[in-house]
Design an enzyme around this catalytic site. Structure first.
Site, mmCIF file in Angstrom:
data_model
loop_
_atom_site.group_PDB
_atom_site.id
_atom_site.type_symbol
_atom_site.label_atom_id
_atom_site.label_comp_id
_atom_site.label_asym_id
_atom_site.label_seq_id
_atom_site.Cartn_x
_atom_site.Cartn_y
_atom_site.Cartn_z
ATOM 1 C CD GLU A 253 -3.196 -0.635 2.150
ATOM 2 O OE1 GLU A 253 -2.901 0.017 3.165
ATOM 3 O OE2 GLU A 253 -4.326 -1.108 1.969
ATOM 4 C CG HIS B 34 8.912 -28.954 0.751
ATOM 5 N ND1 HIS B 34 9.849 -29.835 0.281
ATOM 6 C CD2 HIS B 34 9.345 -28.562 1.980
ATOM 7 C CE1 HIS B 34 10.792 -30.002 1.196
ATOM 8 N NE2 HIS B 34 10.501 -29.228 2.233
ATOM 9 C CE LYS C 148 -11.007 1.106 2.061
ATOM 10 N NZ LYS C 148 -10.392 1.957 3.066
HETATM 11 O O1 LIG Z 1 -8.459 0.979 10.037
HETATM 12 P P1 LIG Z 1 -9.442 1.106 8.943
HETATM 13 O O2 LIG Z 1 -9.792 2.524 8.627
HETATM 14 O O3 LIG Z 1 -10.661 0.273 9.195
HETATM 15 O O4 LIG Z 1 -8.773 0.559 7.622
HETATM 16 C C1 LIG Z 1 -8.391 -0.774 7.480
HETATM 17 C C2 LIG Z 1 -7.480 -0.929 6.302
HETATM 18 O O5 LIG Z 1 -8.148 -0.555 5.117
HETATM 19 C C3 LIG Z 1 -7.279 0.203 4.282
HETATM 20 O O6 LIG Z 1 -7.659 1.531 4.363
HETATM 21 C C4 LIG Z 1 -7.322 -0.237 2.832
HETATM 22 O O7 LIG Z 1 -8.611 -0.379 2.409
HETATM 23 C C5 LIG Z 1 -5.904 -0.006 4.881
HETATM 24 O O8 LIG Z 1 -5.005 0.977 4.535
HETATM 25 C C6 LIG Z 1 -6.238 -0.061 6.327
HETATM 26 O O9 LIG Z 1 -5.206 -0.590 7.111
#
Ligand SMILES: O=P(O)(O)OC[C@H]1O[C@](O)(CO)[C@@H](O)[C@@H]1O
Length: 426
Positions: free
Chosen positions: A281, A302, A416
């Site tokens: 990331e 393996h 998202k």
């Molecule tokens: O702590 P949050 O805001 O729930 O995010 C969880 C994870 O999702 C992300 O934003 C990626 O979708 C990561 O960078 C982060 O660690």
């Protein structure tokens, strides 16, 4: 105080692995290009920035989580951590070094899975289970969905649970869905520092609270991290910058665009997963980046070794070993009747693993694959703290060399948003 591990990079350079390795002049020039980043880190820190690095030398914030962890250890048999990515992996990596009986106190539910979550809840003793919900943003779908599933389970019990006693919520200050929910239900809340990104949060309460629940010495984690940090930014220890220069140079000049992290210690399997997120990331931006591959020795010999040795020459390797691994059971000589198996006689399982790591390293290097070695004196809190810091620094320095910001993950947001859109459409 001595560094908790040794870092060997010779087998990543052309002099050792010929054209699989980086040329010395390229390496030196990348190091010079990286130095200003170390100065920037020093400056930012002096101005009160970069708290994920500054946390290593903080002590004042531990009291609250120490007393919370003590209460949870006394009152509950199991603590379920709801959270994903950086809100889970640091804690998982840390708790993995605790003894088995301590590890069993915790369950990390980081992957959303209907059947799996139903099974987990069915296996929880309601009165003896506490849930710690961790989400920096407070808006992660997976974590919110799990939280609502637990709330429903809690109210369906014969004796519905007293929610404030069974929940702790960690999220950043300000308005967000998780915080609104916690406020409405009067769940105890702890603040996630908004300036500490999830994947850089292992030294904060996000990683250390689970560590404390597992009975670990989290002060030692921070001390190990502080030692590595101070030596690196004072330019006494070249390891993080050297490793960043190698990763970037090997990708750019030798096509080694994947970096395999191969610990020979079961307790570091989660560490490799933590690193995978950190590296992916942070560095996968603007068409640039090096793909992290989390592996484990000896089991992946393996499964993957054939490809690594004889497949495309697009990988570099980081092999992590422990100088004196736990020996574990010994193969008693009287059990060995077959002369072909004489080599096993009197060996401990730990000794076999140590030799396998050595054999793999030598084979990789003989085949011309760039291979760095990290040798831990022992696998404990101080060492792990040092490793967390080493890799966070390495990542930020690699980002500098790639000309990108290590922070934020803007591309993830589109998927998202679409998920929420589709779910809302029904
Ligand atoms: O702590 P949050 O805001 O729930 O995010 C969880 C994870 O999702 C992300 O934003 C990626 O979708 C990561 O960078 C982060 O660690």
């Amino acid at each position: 105080m001595a560094q908790p591990f040794d870092h060997y990079i010779d087998a990543c350079l052309e002099a050792t692995v010929s054209d699989g390795g980086l040329r010395e002049d390229s390496f030196r020039s990348l190091i010079e290009r990286g130095r200003p980043a170390l100065r920037e880190i020093r400056g930012e820190l002096a101005r009160g920035g970069l708290p994920h690095f500054g946390l290593a030398s903080r002590r004042d914030d531990l009291r609250v989580i120490e007393s919370l962890a003590m209460r949870l250890r006394e009152d509950f048999r199991r603590v379920v951590i709801l959270g994903t990515g950086g809100s889970s992996l640091g804690g998982q990596a840390l708790v993995a070094i605790a003894p088995a009986a301590e590890r069993r106190r915790l369950v990390f539910a980081d992957n959303l899975d209907g059947g799996g979550f139903a099974e987990l809840l069915a296996d929880c003793e309601p009165a003896r289970t506490h849930f710690v919900v961790i989400s920096k943003s407070g808006s992660t779908t997976e974590t919110l969905a799990q939280t609502f599933a637990v709330l429903d389970w809690a109210r369906r019990q014969k004796r519905p649970l007293d929610l404030p006693r069974h929940f702790t919520v960690i999220t950043e200050p300000g308005d967000n869905p998780l915080r609104r929910l916690a406020d409405r239900l009067r769940l105890p809340l702890l603040d996630h520092d908004p300036e500490v990104g999830g994947r850089f949060s292992v030294l904060s309460l996000v990683g250390l609270l689970p560590g404390l629940i597992a009975g670990l010495d989290v002060m030692a984690v921070r001390k190990g991290a502080a030692l590595v940090f101070e030596r690196a930014i004072a330019e006494e220890d070249p390891a993080p910058l050297a490793a960043a220069a190698l990763a970037v140079g090997l990708a750019r000049e030798r096509g080694r665009t994947q970096q395999v992290i191969l610990p020979y210690a079961g307790a570091l399997e989660r560490f490799a997963q933590w690193h995978r997120q950190l590296w992916a990331e942070s560095l996968g931006k603007n068409g640039r980046g090096v793909t992290p591959v989390a592996a484990l020795g000896p089991v992946d010999q393996h499964s993957q070794l054939q490809l690594w040795l004889d497949g495309p020459a697009d990988k570099s390797f980081t092999v992590i070993t422990v100088a004196e691994p736990e020996p574990g059971p010994m193969i008693e000589p009287d059990l060995i009747q077959d002369p072909d198996l004489g080599y096993l006689s009197g060996q401990s399982l730990g000794a076999i693993v140590k030799i396998q790591a050595r054999a793999t390293i030598e084979t990789l290097v003989d085949r011309g694959h760039p291979t760095r070695m990290i040798r831990l004196q022992r696998l404990d809190e101080r060492t792990l703290g040092g490793l967390f810091m080493h890799f966070m620094l390495e990542t930020v320095l690699a980002a500098h060399l790639l000309g990108i910001s290590a922070y934020g993950q803007p591309a993830v947001e589109s998927s998202k948003k679409l998920t929420k859109q589709y779910l809302a459409a029904g």
